[in-house]
Write an enzyme that holds these catalytic residues in place. Structure first.
Site, PDB file in Angstrom:
ATOM      1  N   THR A 170       1.277  -0.756  -0.028  1.00 22.38           N
ATOM      2  CA  THR A 170      -0.418  -0.182   0.024  1.00 22.38           C
ATOM      3  C   THR A 170       0.554   1.225  -0.045  1.00 22.38           C
ATOM      4  OG1 THR A 170      -0.345  -0.403   2.175  1.00 22.38           O
ATOM      5  CG2 THR A 170      -2.031  -1.133   1.608  1.00 22.38           C
ATOM      6  N   GLN A 184       1.304 -13.321  -0.936  1.00 24.55           N
ATOM      7  CA  GLN A 184       0.015 -12.993  -2.306  1.00 24.55           C
ATOM      8  C   GLN A 184      -0.347 -11.934  -2.681  1.00 24.55           C
ATOM      9  OE1 GLN A 184      -1.223 -12.929   2.606  1.00 24.55           O
ATOM     10  NE2 GLN A 184      -3.139 -14.581   1.372  1.00 24.55           N
ATOM     11  N   HIS A 205      -0.937 -17.183  -5.459  1.00 24.20           N
ATOM     12  CA  HIS A 205      -1.291 -16.583  -5.851  1.00 24.20           C
ATOM     13  C   HIS A 205      -1.220 -15.778  -7.711  1.00 24.20           C
ATOM     14  CE1 HIS A 205      -3.784 -16.038  -2.258  1.00 24.20           C
ATOM     15  NE2 HIS A 205      -3.328 -16.698  -2.022  1.00 24.20           N
ATOM     16  N   SER A 213      -3.279  -9.808   5.904  1.00 20.70           N
ATOM     17  CA  SER A 213      -4.800 -10.075   7.321  1.00 20.70           C
ATOM     18  C   SER A 213      -4.622 -12.064   7.540  1.00 20.70           C
ATOM     19  CB  SER A 213      -6.499  -9.702   6.608  1.00 20.70           C
ATOM     20  OG  SER A 213      -6.817 -10.414   5.343  1.00 20.70           O
TER      21      SER A 213
END
Ligand code: ZN
Length: 265
Positions: free
Chosen positions: A31, A106, A126, A201
């Protein structure tokens, strides 16, 4: 679970003497590079829960509208021009000091490799947005070619070989992870001494359960995430400070270890 140094009797932290580190990273580490996460306050799905459906393989296969929305979103995605941040760089630097380090990510953005992490030491659980795969013939091509077609006006690009549906070479909901990559990740989780779980998370399986595997095999788990995760109770340390400062600080703990080990011969 305090350990003490056999030589000095001093208390050891979870980083001391560690040579095998597994780092599990999720959207939260990117982020700061301008790539929105999914479930955070400004997350993709928090802002528009309807968008989650275009990340489901059955919707993607069946619904032309979902594919058009997907390609529109990805053609202008911040990740194409994003640069690694301090946390990515600290991990790339850590790899040069801790020989047995692997990143299990991920993320599909490739920022670990861009920061200097050795590509074969980064397991993209992923998948990756660098490539596009044909759902029918499985042919892989660089994403840039497909994105160029989208930018030139194709709303739902199809495979140039067989006419099949194209998708990013990433794992959508309802798809299995690549079995070889997952098997390697399980091996890494079972053999590491420390697992750092950063910016995830820890709600998406099977990746989240790698933390449980590591702890059962005797590793220390350190969780760095803004919000609580289901694995916090298993962790030796839970860090809530921003990832951009937390990761360089945690990485430096290993550096100190390496230096003191050298100093002590
Ligand atoms: Zn094809």
């Amino acid at each position: 679970m305090e350990r003490r140094s056999a030589l000095s009797g001093q208390a050891l932290t979870w980083a001391d003497g560690v040579t095998r580190v597994a780092v599990l990273t999720g959207a939260g580490i990117s982020t700061d590079s301008g790539i929105p996460d999914y479930r955070g306050p400004d997350g993709v799905w928090t802002r528009d829960p309807a968008k989650e459906r275009m990340f489901r393989i059955e919707t993607f296969r069946a619904d032309r509208g979902a594919r058009e929305q997907f390609w529109r979103t990805y053609a202008g995605h911040a990740a194409w021009s994003a640069q690694p941040n301090a946390a990515h760089r600290a991990l790339a630097d850590l790899e040069r000091r801790v020989g047995g380090m692997r990143i299990l990510t991920q993320n599909i953005d490739g920022l670990h490799q861009k920061a200097g992490s050795t590509p074969r030491k980064v397991l993209e659980l992923h998948g990756s947005m660098r490539e596009v795969v044909c759902v029918a013939c499985k042919r892989r091509t660089p994403s840039a070619d497909t994105i160029a077609r989208v930018n030139a006006g194709e709303t739902d690009p199809h495979c140039l070989s067989c006419g099949g549906i194209l998708k990013l070479a990433t794992v959508l909901f309802g798809e299995n992870l690549d079995p070889t990559t997952l098997a390697t990740a399980v091996k890494v989780a079972r053999s590491c001494q420390v697992m750092l779980a950063i910016g995830s998370s820890l709600q998406v399986e099977p990746v989240a359960s790698l933390c449980g595997l590591a702890v059962s095999a005797g590793a220390s788990l350190v969780v760095v995430n803004r919000d609580p995760t289901p694995y916090d109770e298993l962790a030796v340390e839970v860090v809530r400070e921003p990832i951009g400062t937390a990761v360089p600080r945690l990485a430096a703990m290993f550096a100190t270890t390496a230096r003191s080990a050298l100093a002590g011969g």
